[in-house]
Design an enzyme around this catalytic site. Structure first.
Site: not given
Ligand code: NAD
Length: 439
Positions: A231, A289, A346, A350, A380
Site C-alpha cells: 500500500d 463530470l 474510472y 476498469k 467500504t
Molecule cells: P479503498 O479506497 O477502501 O481501498 C483502496 C486501497 O488501495 C487503499 O488502501 C489505498 O491506500 C490503496 N491505494 C490507492 N492508491 C494506491 C497506489 N497508488 N499504490 C498502492 N496502493 C494504493 O477501496 P475499496 O472500496 O476497498 O476498493 C478496492 C478495489 O475494488 C478498487 O480497485 C475499487 O476500484 C474496486 N471496487 C470497489 C467497489 C466498492 O463498492 N467498494 C466497487 C467496485 C470496485
C-alpha cells in the site's frame, strides 16, 4: 453503520411503501465442506452431472433427494445435453414444482453447454435460453437470499467443473447471483481441499491496508497463503498492523510511480520470493463530470487502476517472478462494465482491465490464469463516503436488495486463486448481487 435513511427503509413504513426487504445472507463460518444439505439433481442427466453427483455424494452431510419432495438446499439442472429448443420444456417440467421448495439461502446451479460448442443452431439457441432463464430466476429468488448461476461448459470439461460447482453451491458465493461463468476443459492434477486450498502459496495483494484489499489479504491468509500486503506510504500504519496480525509482509509502495514495477521486482528478488497469486486490488476514484475533469484526475486514475497493473504484470512475467500455473486476479468494477456519470476516467480504467485480462488469458503465459472480478456496491470506506440517499439506492438496487461485504469479493478472489481453478481463465465475475445496472 445504519443511517436513518436505512432504518426508515427497513421499517414497517418502508415495507408499506413497497421497498424490497433483504433476506440476511448466510456467509461461510469455517465449514469443513463446501456444502451440506439436500440436493435435487434434475434435467437431462449427462456425464457432467454424474461426475458432480459422485463428487458431492462424498461430502459427509449432503444427500440427494430422490423423492423430489424438498425442501432442497440446492437444485442442479443439467442442460448440457439439450439438443433443441423443444427440449427447453424440460426446464418447466423439472423446475416448476420444485423451485417453491428451495430453502432460503438456497442455490440453483444450471449446467449448460457453451454456445460456441453447439452442434447446430437449434442446440445453440437452447444453450443460450438457459442463460436467460438463469438471469431471470435469479431475480425471482433474490428475495429469499437464494442464488441462481450458470456454468457454461466448454467441450471436454470434466474435473475442472468440480471446484467451480463447489464454489457456487457454497456459502462463499452468497452475494453472487445471475451470473454465467464459462468453464474450460483443462486437466487438473488433483482437487484442492475445501479448507486451506492455498496452503504454501505466496500471494501479493495491492491496496491491502483497508477495505476490500484488507479482506482479500485476510481471506487468502485464512485459506493458507503467505500474504504480502502492498500500500501507499500514507497507509503504512494500517498496513503494518494488518500484516502483523496476519503474519504477512508489508511493502510500502505507490504503484503509480513510474519505477514502481522495478521497485517491486527488486524487493521480491531481495526477499527471494516468487508469487503464486497476484491480486491487483489498489484502485482510486477521481469523480467529476467529464467536461469538468482535469487532466490530472484523468491520468491519476488511469495510472493507478490500469497502467500500474500493466507495468507490474509485464515486468514480473518477463522476470518469471510469477510462478508457472500462477493466478492473477484483477479488480474491475460494475461501473466499469455499465458506465457511470462522473466516472469516465474510472470506468475507462476498469473496462480496460477486462479487455486486458481477456487478452492476457488467450496468450501462453506458462499456465498462469488471468481473471477479473467486478464488484457491485460493497460496504467500504469508499462507499461510506457517499451521500445517504444515493448510498441507499446503490445498496438495494440488486436482486438480493442489499450491499455486499468486502468478504464477498475476497472469497471470489480466493476462488480464482485455487490451484484447481485452472478451468477459469479470462472470466469476468460480477460480485454484485445481480446489480440492476449493467449488462
Ligand atoms: P479503498 O479506497 O477502501 O481501498 C483502496 C486501497 O488501495 C487503499 O488502501 C489505498 O491506500 C490503496 N491505494 C490507492 N492508491 C494506491 C497506489 N497508488 N499504490 C498502492 N496502493 C494504493 O477501496 P475499496 O472500496 O476497498 O476498493 C478496492 C478495489 O475494488 C478498487 O480497485 C475499487 O476500484 C474496486 N471496487 C470497489 C467497489 C466498492 O463498492 N467498494 C466497487 C467496485 C470496485
Amino acid at each position: 453503520m445504519t443511517s436513518w435513511v436505512s432504518a426508515l427503509l427497513d421499517s414497517a413504513a418502508g415495507r408499506w411503501c413497497g421497498v424490497p426487504q433483504a433476506t440476511p445472507l448466510q456467509r461461510p463460518q469455517g465449514e469443513a465442506a463446501c456444502f451440506s444439505g439436500s440436493v435435487l439433481l434434475c434435467g437431462k442427466i449427462s456425464p457432467h452431472s454424474v461426475l458432480l453427483r459422485q463428487h458431492l455424494s462424498l461430502l459427509p452431510d449432503s444427500r440427494f433427494d430422490e423423492a423430489s419432495v424438498g425442501p432442497f438446499q440446492a437444485i442442479i439442472f443439467d442442460g448440457t445435453e439439450l439438443q433443441n429448443t423443444k427440449e427447453l420444456d424440460l426446464v418447466w417440467q423439472h423446475l416448476h414444482s420444485v423451485l417453491p421448495v428451495l430453502a432460503k439461502n438456497g442455490r440453483v446451479l444450471i449446467l449448460a453447454r457453451a454456445v460456441a460448442d453447439a452442434s447446430n443452431a437449434d442446440a445453440a439457441a437452447a444453450a443460450a435460453a438457459l442463460s436467460g432463464f438463469t438471469r431471470s430466476i435469479a431475480k425471482e429468488l433474490g428475495r429469499f437470499g437464494s442464488t441462481a448461476n450458470l456454468l457454461s461448459l466448454r467441450q471436454g470439461v470434466q474435473q475442472s467443473l468440480l471446484p467451480v460447482a463447489e464454489f457456487f453451491l457454497s456459502k462463499a458465493s452468497a452475494y453472487i447471483t445471475g451470473q454465467v461463468l464459462p468453464v474450460g476443459a483443462v486437466t487438473i492434477a488433483e482437487l484442492s481441499p475445501w479448507q486451506k486450498p492455498l496452503q504454501g502459496k505466496v500471494a501479493l495483494v495491492t491496496g491491502a491496508a483497508r477495505g476490500i484489499g484488507a479482506a482479500i489479504a485476510t481471506t487468502l491468509t485464512e485459506q493458507g497463503a503467505s500474504v504480502i500486503g502492498l500500500d501507499i506510504p500514507q497507509a503504512e500504519e494500517a498496513l503494518n498492523a494488518l500484516m502483523q496480525q496476519l503474519q504477512g509482509k508489508s511493502l510500502v509502495l505507490d504503484i503509480s510511480q513510474s519505477n514502481s514495477a522495478q521497485q517491486l521486482q527488486h524487493w521480491l528478488t531481495e526477499q527471494g520470493l516468487t508469487l503464486d497469486i497476484l491480486v491487483h486490488n489498489a484502485g482510486i476514484t477521481r469523480d467529476k463530470l467529464f467536461h469538468r475533469m482535469t487532466e490530472a484526475q484523468w491520468t491519476q486514475t488511469l495510472d493507478v487502476n490500469l497502467r500500474a497493473v500493466q507495468a507490474i504484470n509485464s515486468l514480473l512475467l518477463e522476470q518469471q517472478l510469477i510462478q508457472s500455473g500462477g493466478r492473477v486476479v484483477l479488480l474491475s468494477s460494475m461501473n466499469g462494465l455499465a458506465g457511470q456519470k462522473g466516472q469516465t476516467n474510472y470506468a475507462s480504467s476498469k473496462a480496460a482491465l477486462v479487455g486486458y485480462c481477456q487478452y492476457m488469458a488467450m496468450q501462453d503465459h506458462r499456465g498462469i490464469t488471468f481473471n477479473a472480478i467486478a464488484p457491485g456496491f460493497i460496504e467500504t470506506q469508499m462507499t461510506a463516503a457517499m451521500p445517504a440517499i444515493p448510498r441507499e439506492v446503490g445498496r438495494r438496487l440488486n436482486s438480493l436488495s442489499q450491499a455486499g461485504l468486502p468478504q464477498d469479493v475476497a472469497l471470489a478472489v480466493a476462488f480464482f486463486a485455487r490451484p484447481d481453478a485452472a478451468g477459469l481463465n479470462g472470466s469476468v465475475l460480477r460480485v454484485c448481487g445481480q446489480c440492476f445496472i449493467g449488462a
